[in-house]
Design an enzyme around this catalytic site. Structure first.
Site, mmCIF file in Angstrom:
data_model
loop_
_atom_site.group_PDB
_atom_site.id
_atom_site.type_symbol
_atom_site.label_atom_id
_atom_site.label_comp_id
_atom_site.label_asym_id
_atom_site.label_seq_id
_atom_site.Cartn_x
_atom_site.Cartn_y
_atom_site.Cartn_z
ATOM 1 N N LYS A 263 -0.619 -47.665 -78.495
ATOM 2 C CA LYS A 263 -1.623 -48.718 -78.700
ATOM 3 C C LYS A 263 -1.723 -48.984 -80.197
ATOM 4 O O LYS A 263 -2.075 -48.101 -80.971
ATOM 5 C CB LYS A 263 -2.986 -48.275 -78.146
ATOM 6 N N ASP A 268 -10.099 -53.101 -84.495
ATOM 7 C CA ASP A 268 -10.811 -53.407 -83.255
ATOM 8 C C ASP A 268 -12.273 -53.704 -83.568
ATOM 9 O O ASP A 268 -13.090 -52.795 -83.677
ATOM 10 C CB ASP A 268 -10.694 -52.221 -82.287
ATOM 11 N N LYS A 275 -18.599 -54.989 -81.667
ATOM 12 C CA LYS A 275 -19.154 -53.648 -81.860
ATOM 13 C C LYS A 275 -20.297 -53.700 -82.867
ATOM 14 O O LYS A 275 -20.333 -54.585 -83.723
ATOM 15 C CB LYS A 275 -18.064 -52.716 -82.415
ATOM 16 N N ASP A 286 -7.589 -47.698 -85.029
ATOM 17 C CA ASP A 286 -7.359 -47.937 -83.595
ATOM 18 C C ASP A 286 -5.873 -48.192 -83.293
ATOM 19 O O ASP A 286 -5.516 -48.478 -82.156
ATOM 20 C CB ASP A 286 -8.231 -49.107 -83.126
ATOM 21 N N ASP A 345 -13.972 -55.727 -75.661
ATOM 22 C CA ASP A 345 -13.795 -54.487 -76.405
ATOM 23 C C ASP A 345 -12.942 -53.472 -75.634
ATOM 24 O O ASP A 345 -12.519 -52.470 -76.194
ATOM 25 C CB ASP A 345 -15.168 -53.894 -76.744
ATOM 26 N N GLU A 347 -9.885 -53.541 -74.970
ATOM 27 C CA GLU A 347 -8.671 -54.302 -75.259
ATOM 28 C C GLU A 347 -7.398 -53.463 -75.233
ATOM 29 O O GLU A 347 -6.313 -53.974 -74.973
ATOM 30 C CB GLU A 347 -8.802 -54.991 -76.632
ATOM 31 N N ARG A 349 -6.293 -51.242 -73.188
ATOM 32 C CA ARG A 349 -5.631 -51.191 -71.881
ATOM 33 C C ARG A 349 -4.897 -52.496 -71.591
ATOM 34 O O ARG A 349 -3.910 -52.503 -70.862
ATOM 35 C CB ARG A 349 -6.664 -50.831 -70.804
HETATM 36 N N1 BES Z 1 -10.867 -48.344 -79.647
HETATM 37 C C1 BES Z 1 -11.950 -48.179 -78.759
HETATM 38 C C2 BES Z 1 -12.160 -46.739 -78.344
HETATM 39 C C3 BES Z 1 -12.658 -45.810 -79.414
HETATM 40 C C4 BES Z 1 -14.003 -45.612 -79.596
HETATM 41 C C5 BES Z 1 -11.771 -45.097 -80.188
HETATM 42 C C6 BES Z 1 -14.448 -44.741 -80.563
HETATM 43 C C7 BES Z 1 -12.219 -44.228 -81.156
HETATM 44 C C8 BES Z 1 -13.555 -44.046 -81.346
HETATM 45 C C9 BES Z 1 -11.709 -49.006 -77.490
HETATM 46 O O1 BES Z 1 -10.995 -50.168 -77.657
HETATM 47 C C10 BES Z 1 -13.036 -49.383 -76.968
HETATM 48 O O2 BES Z 1 -13.714 -50.138 -77.605
HETATM 49 N N2 BES Z 1 -13.401 -48.846 -75.804
HETATM 50 C C11 BES Z 1 -14.657 -49.102 -75.215
HETATM 51 C C12 BES Z 1 -14.428 -49.368 -73.759
HETATM 52 C C13 BES Z 1 -15.630 -49.917 -73.051
HETATM 53 C C14 BES Z 1 -15.915 -51.318 -73.510
HETATM 54 C C15 BES Z 1 -15.352 -49.885 -71.572
HETATM 55 C C16 BES Z 1 -15.528 -47.879 -75.419
HETATM 56 O O3 BES Z 1 -15.010 -46.756 -75.339
HETATM 57 O O4 BES Z 1 -16.710 -48.047 -75.689
HETATM 58 ZN ZN ZN Z 2 -9.728 -50.223 -79.270
HETATM 59 MN MN MN Z 3 -12.255 -51.797 -78.194
#
Ligand code: BES
Ligand code: ZN
Ligand code: MN
Length: 498
Positions: A263, A268, A275, A286, A345, A347, A349
């Site tokens: 990824k 992000d 966020k 990210d 967010d 994204e 996946r």
């Molecule tokens: N890149 C983030 C995940 C992440 C969060 C990595 C904190 C490192 C530290 C990912 O793209 C994301 O935003 N995931 C969301 C998913 C949710 C919207 C279902 C998350 O984990 O909050």
């Molecule tokens: Zn992300």
């Molecule tokens: Mn995200």
């Protein structure tokens, strides 16, 4: 920091690092130095809480009777507890005591003793590897750093009677360290410097090592139908890229490869599902999954691994803009499956969905392993001690778990199952891109599973491991390059021709 290997001799200048086993048992070189110093080391030990436990240290400055500036006593723990990973951590801890001590040269005089699980050459080489990993520093943006804040150590000499063998054992490890350092650099760089376009350029540089590097742009990805990946990048002024790196190290260059997929969300913001401001700067890392894949490919090529391995990274920037994808949009992935984007967010996946499908279709790999900073939920589940492992294949999963353990990059497998699919059912498309909070890392893995067909596949969620808020034995705080050593070891143990 330069690293050399030499036959044991008691150094007469700078710093020397000697080993002490648990229970205050001095190794022979430590004893020798202690007697030259009239028992100063033993007295220092008895005056402190130092017992020789693994990674304990005690520095004795300018001991009378010696010309040395300092003697660092390093706790080795129990001899039979020392394997390659422990040797690395010992090397890192030891060098950490002298990097900024004022000394420019240090000798690592850890004697091999009976019980250590690896031979003397491997012990010395792994100590050196750990020391090199610890010496990493991302300091290019300091323009006014004071001399006293800069590391002083320039040269580390590892002393061992097996110096020739140690040097050749160290050679491939040194190449792995090169891969780790590349990953740490890429992950540490801010997103105005490393973005989808510049990161693709960085990948191209690996062609110098004999890797074949191919870069797809948006036009080509559109033709391939990669609507999921492209939807994520559409709000950014930077063009999205898919980079394919091939290392053909096997005798038969056409035999099916192992595929590593990363990824690469270079920043992000969350997109329109933006966020919160606090901590958003972390999202420059990210792309750590892609970073690990790139570093692993560098390591494999650098040491000439006898295996066919493909590295593919999906590079995008997730931005809000007038052209960004909206919550509720439906995108069509390369597989033909449609996805309702409930939360922009989620994204990673979407990027991986198209990358995985593409790799499966084009390369028919023996196995696919993706690495991604995919969910915050994995940090809730496993903290910062294990990455999360998900797989449709027990054998592959066991190999990855073993490689992680051996490389000092532990992973922990979590369950998957159809029951979780309920959460990602959409009212208007084949699936939606988020479930509820319960089991958030698992529903993300269930989502990815829809894009791997029958291929043996594993997903490693490294969100809790890619960046360390504190110094560790072999890594200063910051980008860890988690995954590079695991992947290299996985290849070495399971995919290389002997
Ligand atoms: N890149 C983030 C995940 C992440 C969060 C990595 C904190 C490192 C530290 C990912 O793209 C994301 O935003 N995931 C969301 C998913 C949710 C919207 C279902 C998350 O984990 O909050
Ligand atoms: Zn992300
Ligand atoms: Mn995200």
């Amino acid at each position: 920091m330069k690293i050399a290997f030499a036959k044991p001799q008691i150094p007469t200048e700078g710093a020397v690092i000697v080993g002490v086993l648990e229970g205050k048992v001095l190794t022979p070189t430590a004893q020798q130095i202690d007697s030259q110093a009239g028992g100063a080391l033993v007295r220092a030990i008895n005056a402190s809480k130092f017992e020789g436990k693994k990674d304990q240290t005690l520095t004795v400055l300018a001991p009378a009777g010696l010309e040395l500036n300092r003697v660092v006593l390093l706790g080795l723990g129990k001899a039979d507890g020392i394997d390659a990973a422990v040797a690395q951590s010992l090397g890192g801890t030891a060098v950490g005591q002298v990097l900024n001590s004022g000394d420019t040269a240090a000798a690592m005089a850890l004697d091999w003793v009976e019980g250590i699980k690896i031979d003397a050459a491997a012990f010395a080489a792994n100590v050196a590897f750990g020391a090199r990993l610890k010496s990493y520093r991302f300091d290019k943006y300091f323009t006014k750093e004071k001399k006293e804040d800069k590391p002083s150590l320039k040269k580390l000499t590892v002393l061992t009677p097996e110096n020739g063998a140690a040097k050749s054992t160290f050679q491939p490890l040194d190449k792995i360290a090169d891969g780790v350092f590349l990953t740490r650099d890429l992950v540490s760089e801010p997103a105005n410097i490393i973005h989808p376009e510049s990161l693709a350029e960085e990948c191209k540089k690996l062609a110098d090592l004999g890797l074949e590097v191919e870069v797809l742009g948006e036009k080509q990805m559109k033709k391939l139908g990669m609507g999921a990946l492209l939807g994520v990048g559409q709000g950014s002024v930077r063009e999205s890229h898919l980079v394919i790196m091939r290392w053909n190290g096997a005798k038969d260059a056409d035999s099916a490869p192992l595929a590593l997929i990363g990824k690469g969300v270079c920043f992000d913001t969350g997109g329109i599902s933006i966020k919160p401001a606090a901590g958003m700067e972390d999202m420059k890392w990210d792309m750590a999954g892609a970073g690990a894949v790139i570093g692993a490919m560098k390591a494999l090529a650098g040491r000439g691994a006898k295996a066919n391995v493909i590295g593919v990274v999906g590079l995008v920037e997730n931005m809000p803009s007038g052209n960004a994808q909206r919550p509720g949009d439906v995108v069509t992935s390369m597989s033909g499956q449609t996805i309702e984007v409930i939360n922009t967010d989620a994204e990673g996946r979407l990027v991986l969905a198209d990358a995985l499908w593409y790799v499966k279709e084009r390369f028919k790999p023996t196995a696919m392993i993706d690495l991604a900073t995919l969910t915050g939920a994995i940090i809730v589940a496993l903290g910062n001690e294990h990455a999360g492992l998900f797989s449709n294949n027990d054998e592959l999963s066991d190999k990855i778990t073993a490689a992680g353990k051996g490389a000092g990059e532990p992973v922990w497998r979590l369950p998957m199952g159809e029951a979780y699919d309920q959460q990602i059912k959409s009212d208007i498309a084949d699936m939606k891109n988020v479930g509820g909070p319960p089991g958030g890392s698992i529903t993300a893995a269930q989502f990815l599973k829809r894009f791997v067909g029958d291929t043996a596949w594993a997903h490693i969620d490294i969100a809790g491991m890619a960046w360390s808020k504190k110094d560790t034995a072999t890594c200063p705080k910051g980008a860890s390059a988690f995954g590079v050593r695991l992947l290299d070891r996985l290849v070495a143990e399971n995919y290389e021709e002997k």
